[in-house]
Design an enzyme around this catalytic site. Structure first.
Site, PDB file in Angstrom:
ATOM      1  N   ARG A 181       0.802  -1.233   0.000  1.00 27.08           N
ATOM      2  CA  ARG A 181       0.000   0.000   0.000  1.00 27.08           C
ATOM      3  C   ARG A 181       0.830   1.277   0.000  1.00 27.08           C
ATOM      4  O   ARG A 181       0.489   2.246  -0.671  1.00 27.08           O
ATOM      5  CB  ARG A 181      -0.891   0.021   1.249  1.00 27.08           C
ATOM      6  CG  ARG A 181      -2.078  -0.845   1.082  1.00 27.08           C
ATOM      7  CD  ARG A 181      -2.965  -0.802   2.288  1.00 27.08           C
ATOM      8  NE  ARG A 181      -3.937  -1.875   2.131  1.00 27.08           N
ATOM      9  CZ  ARG A 181      -4.806  -2.244   3.040  1.00 27.08           C
ATOM     10  NH1 ARG A 181      -4.839  -1.626   4.200  1.00 27.08           N
ATOM     11  NH2 ARG A 181      -5.653  -3.215   2.817  1.00 27.08           N
ATOM     12  N   SER A 287      -5.251  -6.088  10.174  1.00 19.51           N
ATOM     13  CA  SER A 287      -5.814  -5.361  11.311  1.00 19.51           C
ATOM     14  C   SER A 287      -6.824  -6.242  12.032  1.00 19.51           C
ATOM     15  O   SER A 287      -6.830  -6.333  13.262  1.00 19.51           O
ATOM     16  CB  SER A 287      -6.490  -4.072  10.861  1.00 19.51           C
ATOM     17  OG  SER A 287      -7.162  -3.529  11.968  1.00 19.51           O
TER      18      SER A 287
HETATM   19  C1  LIG Z   1     -13.182   1.342   5.239  1.00 25.22           C
HETATM   20  C2  LIG Z   1     -12.264   0.412   5.987  1.00 25.22           C
HETATM   21  C3  LIG Z   1     -12.040  -0.873   5.523  1.00 25.22           C
HETATM   22  C4  LIG Z   1     -11.187  -1.729   6.198  1.00 25.22           C
HETATM   23  N1  LIG Z   1     -10.977  -2.989   5.723  1.00 25.22           N
HETATM   24  C5  LIG Z   1     -10.187  -3.825   6.415  1.00 25.22           C
HETATM   25  C6  LIG Z   1      -9.980  -5.166   5.969  1.00 25.22           C
HETATM   26  O1  LIG Z   1     -10.518  -5.578   4.950  1.00 25.22           O
HETATM   27  N2  LIG Z   1      -9.190  -5.973   6.713  1.00 25.22           N
HETATM   28  C7  LIG Z   1      -8.570  -5.540   7.854  1.00 25.22           C
HETATM   29  O2  LIG Z   1      -7.870  -6.301   8.497  1.00 25.22           O
HETATM   30  N3  LIG Z   1      -8.745  -4.269   8.290  1.00 25.22           N
HETATM   31  C8  LIG Z   1      -9.526  -3.416   7.606  1.00 25.22           C
HETATM   32  N4  LIG Z   1      -9.686  -2.129   8.053  1.00 25.22           N
HETATM   33  C9  LIG Z   1      -9.086  -1.737   9.334  1.00 25.22           C
HETATM   34  C10 LIG Z   1      -9.942  -2.287  10.455  1.00 25.22           C
HETATM   35  O3  LIG Z   1     -11.293  -2.282  10.066  1.00 25.22           O
HETATM   36  C11 LIG Z   1      -9.805  -1.454  11.723  1.00 25.22           C
HETATM   37  O4  LIG Z   1      -8.451  -1.290  12.037  1.00 25.22           O
HETATM   38  C12 LIG Z   1     -10.504  -2.182  12.853  1.00 25.22           C
HETATM   39  O5  LIG Z   1     -11.876  -2.330  12.568  1.00 25.22           O
HETATM   40  C13 LIG Z   1     -10.342  -1.435  14.162  1.00 25.22           C
HETATM   41  O6  LIG Z   1     -11.094  -2.127  15.122  1.00 25.22           O
HETATM   42  P1  LIG Z   1     -11.053  -1.700  16.634  1.00 25.22           P
HETATM   43  O7  LIG Z   1     -11.974  -2.632  17.351  1.00 25.22           O
HETATM   44  O8  LIG Z   1      -9.665  -1.565  17.109  1.00 25.22           O
HETATM   45  O9  LIG Z   1     -11.666  -0.230  16.626  1.00 25.22           O
HETATM   46  P2  LIG Z   1     -13.085   0.274  16.092  1.00 25.22           P
HETATM   47  O10 LIG Z   1     -13.789  -0.783  15.326  1.00 25.22           O
HETATM   48  O11 LIG Z   1     -12.818   1.585  15.442  1.00 25.22           O
HETATM   49  O12 LIG Z   1     -13.908   0.475  17.420  1.00 25.22           O
HETATM   50  C14 LIG Z   1     -13.550   1.479  18.329  1.00 25.22           C
HETATM   51  C15 LIG Z   1     -14.757   1.758  19.196  1.00 25.22           C
HETATM   52  O13 LIG Z   1     -14.350   2.585  20.287  1.00 25.22           O
HETATM   53  C16 LIG Z   1     -15.323   3.597  20.451  1.00 25.22           C
HETATM   54  N5  LIG Z   1     -14.697   4.766  21.098  1.00 25.22           N
HETATM   55  C17 LIG Z   1     -13.779   5.609  20.591  1.00 25.22           C
HETATM   56  N6  LIG Z   1     -13.475   6.564  21.479  1.00 25.22           N
HETATM   57  C18 LIG Z   1     -14.211   6.313  22.583  1.00 25.22           C
HETATM   58  C19 LIG Z   1     -14.349   6.947  23.854  1.00 25.22           C
HETATM   59  N7  LIG Z   1     -13.669   8.049  24.187  1.00 25.22           N
HETATM   60  N8  LIG Z   1     -15.214   6.419  24.754  1.00 25.22           N
HETATM   61  C20 LIG Z   1     -15.938   5.291  24.449  1.00 25.22           C
HETATM   62  N9  LIG Z   1     -15.846   4.651  23.266  1.00 25.22           N
HETATM   63  C21 LIG Z   1     -14.999   5.162  22.352  1.00 25.22           C
HETATM   64  C22 LIG Z   1     -15.805   3.911  19.040  1.00 25.22           C
HETATM   65  O14 LIG Z   1     -17.057   4.522  19.075  1.00 25.22           O
HETATM   66  C23 LIG Z   1     -15.856   2.505  18.441  1.00 25.22           C
HETATM   67  O15 LIG Z   1     -17.074   1.886  18.700  1.00 25.22           O
HETATM   68  C24 LIG Z   1     -10.541  -1.271   7.373  1.00 25.22           C
HETATM   69  C25 LIG Z   1     -10.770   0.019   7.858  1.00 25.22           C
HETATM   70  C26 LIG Z   1     -11.618   0.861   7.173  1.00 25.22           C
HETATM   71  C27 LIG Z   1     -11.841   2.254   7.698  1.00 25.22           C
END
Ligand SMILES: Cc1cc2nc3c(=O)[nH]c(=O)nc-3n(C[C@H](O)[C@H](O)[C@H](O)COP(=O)(O)OP(=O)(O)OC[C@H]3O[C@@H](n4cnc5c(N)ncnc54)[C@H](O)[C@@H]3O)c2cc1C
Length: 478
Positions: A181, A287
């Site tokens: 990428r 991720s």
């Molecule tokens: C469009 C897109 C496509 C993607 N496709 C892929 C893929 O195909 N394969 C892959 O491996 N990865 C992919 N990624 C990356 C991956 O989706 C993300 O890195 C991953 O979903 C992050 O998950 P997480 O649980 O760490 O955080 P998130 O799913 O972002 O969840 C974080 C949560 O914390 C909450 N939060 C934030 N701040 C606070 C606060 N102060 N108090 C309380 N709650 C809070 C938010 O509201 C949210 O609900 C993609 C990302 C995007 C944007």
């Protein structure tokens, strides 16, 4: 697959199909499965959901151990303490600090920043991934056109001397359209910004699937292509799609050890909010791997930690009241500020600063200016005006409360980028276009101090994989 095996496909930088998928709904289906599990455990009384609460800060016992959090309800604006021996931060990435991002508007980095301002370390902030193929949408986040489109045969090109020029295939013969990428994004950057090749005046290149059999593509990519059609009004089966790079992922995050423990005893982290799995770059699909594996590890570590602790938190002995009052005062004071600064315009300036000076291509002078601008923006927060005085669902107030946290995280990212005088993965310095393992095969670690961020470097564990030079020609090196 219909035969009951796992479907695998190519993603950028992979030389064989290694990413499990379910058409274009992989993320949705993972969320659905997780949600079902939450409902299952909730029905058994083992999980309690606390929705719409925003984390404001951690609280500590007399020995500096984590003892709970303070949170605010985003509708009622009630501020409350939640006591506990441990927490897992799973608050995601920080795309909103960069305006041009594929991330959800909730990916602000605010929660991570708040932990950092209470003592957690933050690593490798400068490693930001730009996804090469995103579509700008008016007034909103960018629409990501997944790498799977190129995995299924989509080709990237632009016009040159009146002919279609498949520059990725020419520059990266080994990978073609599926180069890593960072390389692909910089190749597109070179075409658009250095060679000034635009499409009808727009800073974009084409992502083309018009040569592929529609029936096959509809099955594997139908959802995302339909979304593109719906949002842009353009039929992707008939016309190539206009795309350009956008901020997509933060490889940096909270420092954690192999048990997912942060530098604050009792605080664990998993998912995009932590730093440990991707180094300076991230392969597509990894991720979700990190979320699933790290999440499981964090859960197990948390149980181990809690069982080993004898702290009994209770409201009376913790003297929570002054902390709650302090938090209420912060909001009241913010609401009553009578300055002239609009918080949303300050964020816009921050985002432009990050995109232009701490973006895909960086250099010393720009980074120095970026840090100065960030400091200026933080000072201007004293002159905010919150036009919404309401005590219910006050989005503007909550937004303004988090702005300082975004600015401080941006400070860590920009300063880390300035200090790293080399190019590696998601951090490209035009003034230092090569990797310098001797000096910088290191993890950047930052902590927040009264004077701003303080940095040091940690050794990278290379016991299992020896670092090797990259084989591909760097598009911006020549
Ligand atoms: C469009 C897109 C496509 C993607 N496709 C892929 C893929 O195909 N394969 C892959 O491996 N990865 C992919 N990624 C990356 C991956 O989706 C993300 O890195 C991953 O979903 C992050 O998950 P997480 O649980 O760490 O955080 P998130 O799913 O972002 O969840 C974080 C949560 O914390 C909450 N939060 C934030 N701040 C606070 C606060 N102060 N108090 C309380 N709650 C809070 C938010 O509201 C949210 O609900 C993609 C990302 C995007 C944007």
């Amino acid at each position: 697959t219909p035969e009951g095996r796992i479907s695998l496909r190519f993603e950028g930088g992979s030389s064989h199909p290694r990413t499990a998928f379910a058409q274009t709904a992989t993320g949705f289906l993972i969320l659905k499965a997780l949600h079902e599990q939450i409902l299952r455990f909730e029905a058994k009384g083992m999980v309690k959901r606390m929705e719409y609460w925003e984390f404001l800060r951690p609280i500590f016992d007399g020995q500096g151990r984590f003892a709970g959090i303070i949170a605010i309800h985003r509708h009622t604006m009630e501020i409350q303490a939640f006591l506990g021996k441990s927490v897992v931060m799973a608050t995601g990435g920080l795309g909103r600090i960069y305006g041009t991002s594929t991330n959800s508007l909730l990916s602000t980095g605010i929660a991570a920043s708040r932990m950092v301002q209470h003592g957690a370390y933050f690593c490798n902030g400068e490693f930001i991934q730009f996804h090469p193929t995103a579509v700008p949408l008016k007034g909103a986040k960018m629409l990501l056109l997944s790498e799977s489109i190129r995995g299924e045969g989509g080709r990237v090109w632009t016009w040159r001397d009146g002919k279609k020029w498949y520059f990725l295939e020419e520059w990266f013969p080994e990978y073609g359209n599926l180069a890593p990428r960072d390389m692909t994004s910089r190749a597109i950057f070179k075409v658009i910004h250095q060679m000034s090749i635009h499409l009808e005046g727009q800073e974009a290149v084409y992502l083309d699937i018009t040569h592929l059999p529609r029936k096959k593509i509809e099955i594997s990519l139908g959802d995302i292509l339909q979304k593109y059609h719906h949002l842009t009004g353009q039929d992707p089966y008939q016309n190539p799609m206009k795309v350009r790079p956008a901020m997509h992922y933060s490889m940096g995050g909270l420092w954690v050890d192999e048990k997912q423990a942060t530098s604050i005893p009792g605080v664990f982290a998993a998912g995009e909010v932590e730093f440990q799995y991707h180094g300076a770059n991230r392969l597509g699909g990894n991720s979700l791997m990190a979320c699933l594996f790290g999440g499981k590890e964090a859960g197990l570590s948390l149980v181990e930690w809690v069982e080993g602790q004898e702290i009994k938190n209770n409201l009376a002995s913790m003297e929570i009241h002054p902390i709650l009052e302090e938090e209420k005062k912060i909001l009241e004071e913010l609401k009553n500020r009578e300055g002239r600064e609009n918080p949303y315009l300050i964020l816009k300036e921050l985002q432009e600063n990050m995109m232009n000076k701490v973006g895909l291509v960086r250099e010393k002078e720009g980074l120095i200016k970026a840090v100065e601008k960030i400091q200026e923006l933080e000072e201007r927060l004293y002159h905010l005006r919150i036009c919404d005085p309401s005590d219910f669902c006050n989005e503007t107030l909550l937004f303004a409360r988090g702005l300082k946290d975004m600015i401080r995280l941006a400070h860590i990212i920009a300063k880390g980028a300035l200090m790293r005088e080399e190019s590696r993965g998601g951090h490209f310095r035009s003034d230092f276009p090569h990797r310098r393992d001797g000096k910088f095969l290191k993890t950047t670690v930052a902590k927040w101090t009264e004077e701003g961020p303080a940095f040091w470097y940690e050794e990278v564990d290379t016991r299992w994989i020896e670092p090797a030079p990259r084989k591909h020609q760097e598009p911006l090196a020549s």
